[in-house]
Enzyme design. Structure first.
Site, PDB file in Angstrom:
ATOM      1  N   THR A 140      -1.591  -7.954  -6.076  1.00 18.15           N
ATOM      2  CA  THR A 140      -2.463  -7.342  -7.072  1.00 18.15           C
ATOM      3  C   THR A 140      -2.834  -8.258  -8.221  1.00 18.15           C
ATOM      4  O   THR A 140      -3.870  -8.078  -8.853  1.00 18.15           O
ATOM      5  CB  THR A 140      -1.727  -6.116  -7.659  1.00 18.15           C
ATOM      6  OG1 THR A 140      -0.343  -6.487  -7.824  1.00 18.15           O
ATOM      7  CG2 THR A 140      -1.789  -4.937  -6.736  1.00 18.15           C
TER       8      THR A 140
ATOM      9  N   GLU B 299      -6.019   1.877  -7.179  1.00 14.99           N
ATOM     10  CA  GLU B 299      -6.182   3.009  -6.264  1.00 14.99           C
ATOM     11  C   GLU B 299      -7.505   3.724  -6.495  1.00 14.99           C
ATOM     12  O   GLU B 299      -8.105   4.262  -5.564  1.00 14.99           O
ATOM     13  CB  GLU B 299      -5.006   3.973  -6.419  1.00 14.99           C
ATOM     14  CG  GLU B 299      -3.695   3.287  -6.071  1.00 14.99           C
ATOM     15  CD  GLU B 299      -2.508   4.213  -5.980  1.00 14.99           C
ATOM     16  OE1 GLU B 299      -1.590   3.885  -5.223  1.00 14.99           O
ATOM     17  OE2 GLU B 299      -2.470   5.248  -6.654  1.00 14.99           O
TER      18      GLU B 299
ATOM     19  N   PHE C 173       0.821  -1.221   0.000  1.00 18.57           N
ATOM     20  CA  PHE C 173       0.000   0.000   0.000  1.00 18.57           C
ATOM     21  C   PHE C 173       0.853   1.268   0.000  1.00 18.57           C
ATOM     22  O   PHE C 173       0.423   2.306   0.493  1.00 18.57           O
ATOM     23  CB  PHE C 173      -0.970   0.013   1.190  1.00 18.57           C
ATOM     24  CG  PHE C 173      -1.826  -1.219   1.312  1.00 18.57           C
ATOM     25  CD1 PHE C 173      -2.587  -1.666   0.230  1.00 18.57           C
ATOM     26  CD2 PHE C 173      -1.857  -1.954   2.480  1.00 18.57           C
ATOM     27  CE1 PHE C 173      -3.356  -2.806   0.324  1.00 18.57           C
ATOM     28  CE2 PHE C 173      -2.640  -3.102   2.582  1.00 18.57           C
ATOM     29  CZ  PHE C 173      -3.390  -3.524   1.504  1.00 18.57           C
TER      30      PHE C 173
END
Lengths: 732, 316
Positions: free
Chosen positions: A470, A692, A242
């Site tokens: 991801t 995001e 993150f």
């Protein structure tokens, strides 16, 4: 490959593998525990020792003396490296806080020693025996109190303006002026920072948890004052980052120094409290927003000012960024101010800038819509812009905010939202709906890859790209499979190794598009190499089902390989194209909440995200990204706050019991819709970032829903019950 | 974690005796709190006495019509016990509101009563804390105190007791049975078991050196609506901001104990007596001497409103 004209038809457009909801190819490794994370590398040939760090007990001051005698005598201790025994390590340009060395203490839990012992427990116990005599000095820990002294940052574009805001705002029929605050937040990912360092002569190998392999390699070479080429970084699996693992951190430095001193490989994992006070965090902001509009709801003036703090030499939270681009309005200004605070380093956390910026802007838009008597969805649509409103000559490459809003409203049942706050009840719950726009710029980064084709027809991709959970492994495999017409099981992907070509890395939601574009470039070269090897005309051949096809000729691809594998490498680079048009990603978040009428507890009932982010390379992994981001948004809205002790200067709730991220019970049904679109300006992949975008606006949508449920407007995040309890209706 | 010696207890009496013979001994059962605290060197026992070998893991009917719950009955088993669910619903509900399934599988009845506070300053060994290091001062009073105590506090400590189970035990008038180092048995009413901080916040219970809990006894069932309402920032796996445990009879009389406000489960006879007059009066009684900080002043209103919801639920 230089990408300097819009993408035209290319093999990715076939979408036989790309665009399919394929389960992550590394999933089984992870669910069976075979994926090795930073702390888990166990090479039998190496005899590891364990390093345990000691953090500064004060926020600001200096070390007068350190007494390690008791620790050095403790069982199992091999060596102790102390900060006061060496000069400050050189701080690489991407770091603000110094990572180790010297006597000056700049923030709480700054590393002051690392104890190396035979076992983890021995190292930890010995670390507690170190006595440090500090000379404490007064620090600044309160952003609000430091606002007046805040300055305009020197770097970047802190301020912007178009038209003339002040008179336009003054003249506006409807004016709105409010101030919001967002707290310091912690990345709080599952895997803490961890590194194993092993020296071989003057060469260093570090197994670590890094989002950006090459940045770490460069910055570690600065910190250790050594040749970058002598450093080998490995980070193939990462348990979340993150943004916390974008930049070199103390674990890698401590492991390297400890391993050198111990003459053995050393493992260092940062203890959980270090995550909050030793590493970085998302800085708190104070944001003032002013909007002026005509009675028709058209914005004529908009201003967004933001204040944040950081250590000396640090940077601001760019919370005004989206306000420059999201809504129309001829007269506008933004301003960013930075105060010096002696708290730990503030830096990027998922969607830096937009995430906290939209927490304020999208509540302001909700408040303004109400003031104008307009529906919040309609108000946003009315003020859409297809050009950069500060530079009207610059159009967006592709912008479908209106599509996201319209489709989302329809799917969510927005028309059932009561326009009168506090009027919908379901048993003991006050129920409300909220909406917010999602916006995040699309950044592109150069990215390299190497592909190899062997005689068995297996294509192997190597790039130092990282997979922070991801799905990088999967979309890279899909890209290579599509480009060479191979089934997915003929493609192997190796990531996170500094011996591989330098990639975009993972950050700023640029990784998915940029890294696959790099693989695309390498695969174009591979297609040429195969054609050349087979004597085919590269212009007229096709790749499908593992075969190379030219007219009537069909040849197995492996035939192109003679004695040694075919190996090619390329890097995608961007010309001015990324500057020609404004590239951004868009979305709409819809949320329904329940607020307990007695206690003020806020619970999410349902959530919907509609995302317009170019081509979606894998709707399954993309969806996982977005629902994870929505979950993070729930935390940001309702519970996440690093509590600052303004007297002692540190984040008090430095563990996962005190820093509350959402648990399963907090997350109800989540729905994600991707708009069917491509953006040929972004890359040959025609994709953009989405990881995001999924976070941007979520907290505001929740906050707006709380207002719709209760009629209480909370302008200081998080929206906790103590901020509602005094204004909730009487209950009998 | 500091080095320690370890033994498995062979009998309750031997365990008590062994504990008394060491300077800093601790009993260990589930270890769900103690081990964490040892890793952080907040607890630094020199000797551990593992009591998991002692049995004490059954729930038996008493001749008075109540239940004797062995000290080592796990939270999961206690919450699931048919008699507990039928006759002491408050206890089941409180248990299930606490921790996580994994923790409840390990945590014991006695251990739950003895868990330490969750004050964040108690957890940071760099910070002064009178509870962790007597005489060092309290960082919480002028620090971050949103979750901390508002009543029965002192200038030395504003920590709260974090247990959900203890709130139910307090409302149900449980009795803690112990054996001392000298082999003597005693019964301590739960009301007297936990202490207020005063100027010795490091002393949290009435247990004497070596004294070991063998059981917690519930008196015979009292019926009524039994409600446990835990208020927290997230829906699960969080300590209570405040909690309300109540037993309300059809005529509106009953008992109420409040968690998250004091160093012990907070219940006052005078407040119980006021239950028929509604939450406002009861809360005023309960929190008459409350001295909240700026950060936790919301708890006063929160207790009143939560109690209001509990009483409404009891009526409905």
């Amino acid at each position: 490959m230089k990408f300097d004209t819009p993408a035209t038809q290319n093999p990715i457009d076939r979408m036989t593998v790309v665009g399919k909801p394929i389960e992550r190819i590394d999933g089984q490794l992870k669910t069976t525990g075979r994926a090795k994370y930073a702390y888990e590398w166990h090479d039998d040939a190496l005899s590891y020792a364990y390093g345990y760090p000691l953090g500064a007990a004060i926020a600001k001051g200096r070390i007068r003396a350190m007494d390690v005698s008791a620790a050095a005598r403790a069982p199992g201790v091999i060596t102790i490296v102390t900060s006061d025994s060496m000069p400050d390590l050189k701080t690489a340009k991407r770091n603000t806080a110094k990572l180790f060395g010297g006597r000056e203490i700049h923030h709480y839990h700054q590393a002051v020693a690392v104890v190396v012992a035979e076992t983890f427990e021995q190292a930890r116990a010995a670390a507690h025996l170190i006595k440090v005599d500090y000379e404490e000095t007064k620090g600044a820990f309160d952003l609000e109190a430091s606002m007046e002294g805040a300055k305009k940052p020197e770097d970047g574009e802190p301020d912007s303006a178009a038209g003339d805001f002040a008179p336009a705002f003054e003249a506006a029929t409807v004016q709105f002026d409010q101030t919001y605050t967002t707290p310091d937040q912690s990345h709080a990912m599952m895997e803490p920072h961890a590194s194993i360092a092993a020296w071989d002569g003057d060469a260093l190998t570090v197994w670590t948890s890094s989002q950006m392999i090459d940045w770490w390699r460069s910055d570690l070479s600065v910190a250790l004052d050594m040749d970058k080429e002598k450093i080998h970084i490995m980070s193939p699996f990462i348990g979340g980052g993150f943004g916390s693992k974008l930049f070199l951190r103390s674990d890698a430095v401590l492991a390297a120094l400890a391993a050198r001193a111990a003459r053995r490989p050393v493992k260092v994992a940062l203890p959980r409290p270090f995550l909050m006070n030793n590493t970085t965090h998302r800085p708190a902001t104070i944001q003032r927003i002013r909007i002026g509009a005509g009675q028709d709801g058209k914005i004529t003036a908009i201003a967004h000012e933001s204040w944040s703090g950081d250590l000396e030499g640090g940077g601001p939270e760019a919370a005004v960024q989206q306000t420059r681009l999201l809504y129309a309005g001829a007269n506008r200004m933004t301003a960013t101010r930075l105060a010096v605070l002696d708290l730990p380093e503030g830096n990027a956390m998922r969607a830096p800038g937009e995430a906290p910026g939209l927490m304020a802007l999208e509540v302001a838009m909700d408040e303004m819509a109400e003031k104008l008597g307009q529906d919040p969805v309609a108000f946003r649509i009315l003020n859409d812009t297809q050009v950069d409103p500060e530079k009207p000559e610059k159009a967006f490459s592709h912008r479908d905010l209106i599509g996201c809003m319209t489709l989302g409203a329809e799917r969510f049942g927005w028309d059932k939202r009561s326009t009168r706050p506090g009027t919908v009840r379901d048993g003991d719950w006050l129920v409300g709906m909220g909406v917010a726009a999602a916006f995040r710029n699309n950044m592109v980064m150069p990215s390299g890859a190497r592909v190899k084709l062997d005689r068995e027809g297996i294509l192997t991709v190597e790039t130092d790209m990282t997979d922070i959970g991801t799905g990088s492994y999967t979309i890279i495999a899909q890209t290579a499979a599509e480009m060479l017409g191979l089934p997915l099981d003929r493609v192997a992907v190796n990531l996170g190794d500094s011996r591989f070509p330098v990639s975009s890395g993972s950050g700023g939601q640029w990784g998915g598009n940029s890294a696959t574009a790099g693989v695309y470039a390498a695969c174009v070269k591979m297609r040429e190499a195969i054609a050349q090897s087979l004597g085919f005309n590269a212009e007229s051949i096709d790749f499908a089902d593992g075969m190379v096809i030219s007219g009537d000729r069909r040849v197995p691809m492996a035939d192109a390989v003679r004695e040694v594998p075919l190996v090619v490498e390329d890097t995608i680079e961007y010309g001015d194209i990324s500057e020609e048009k404004q590239q951004s990603t868009f979305g709409a978040h819809f949320v329904e909440v329940g607020v307990d009428i007695a206690t003020g507890e806020v619970r999410i009932r349902r959530m919907l995200a509609v995302c317009a982010a170019g081509r979606i390379l894998n709707p399954m992994t993309a969806r996982s990204q977005v629902i994870g981001a929505m979950t993070m948004g729930v935390g940001g809205a309702l519970s996440e706050e690093l509590a600052v002790d303004k007297k002692r200067g540190f984040f008090v709730n430095h563990d996962l019991a005190g820093y509350e991220v959402p648990v399963h019970a907090d997350i109800p049904h989540q729905e994600v819709i991707f708009m069917d679109e491509t953006d040929p300006m972004s890359s040959p992949m025609k994709a953009k970032g989405v990881g995001e975008l999924g976070l941007c606006g979520v907290a505001a949508a929740i906050n707006n829903a709380v207002y719709n449920a209760t009629g209480i407007r909370v302008r200081n995040y998080p929206v906790t019950l103590d901020k509602l309890i005094g204004a909730l209706p009487q209950i009998s | 974690m500091k080095s320690f010696t370890y033994e498995r207890a062979t009998s309750v009496e031997a365990a008590a005796k062994a504990a008394a013979s060491h300077d800093a001994a601790r009993f260990i059962a589930g270890g769900t709190n103690l081990l964490d605290l040892m890793k952080l060197e907040i607890e630094t026992p020199t000797h551990l006495i593992d009591v998991n070998t002692l049995g004490l893991d059954t729930i038996e009917a008493t001749s008075e019509g109540g239940l004797r719950i062995g000290a080592l009955v796990r939270n999961t088993d206690l919450a699931a016990d048919e008699r507990v669910r039928r006759d002491y619903g408050l206890l089941s509900r409180a248990l299930l509101a606490g921790a996580s399934g994994q923790l409840r599988n390990k945590a014991t009845t006695a251990g739950n009563l003895l868990q330490r506070t969750r004050c964040p300053y108690f957890y940071d060994t760099n910070q002064p804390c009178n509870k962790r290091q007597p005489g060092s001062g309290c960082s919480a009073i002028d620090g971050f105190s949103r979750q901390l105590g508002i009543v029965g506090i002192s200038s030395s400590c504003i920590a709260t007791h974090p247990s959900d189970m203890a709130i139910a035990m307090r409302a149900l008038d449980a009795v803690v049975e112990t054996v001392g180092a000298d082999g003597a048995k005693r019964s301590i009413p739960i009301a007297d078991f936990h202490r207020l901080p005063g100027d010795t916040p490091h002393i949290e219970t009435e247990l004497k050196k070596g004294e070991i809990i063998t059981a917690v006894v519930l008196p015979k069932p009292i019926g009524g609506k039994q409600i446990y309402r835990k208020v927290r920032d997230r829906a699960s796996y969080a300590f209570a901001l405040i909690s309300v445990g109540a037993v309300i009879q059809p005529d509106g009389t009953g008992r109420v104990a409040v968690g998250g406000v004091a160093h012990k489960p907070w219940r006052l006879d005078a407040a119980d007596e006021d239950l028929p007059s509604g939450p406002g009066r009861v809360t005023r009684r309960l929190l008459l001497d409350a001295e909240p900080t700026e950060h936790n002043a919301y708890k006063v209103k929160l207790v009143e409103r939560t109690l209001g919801a509990v009483l409404a639920e009891a009526k409905g």
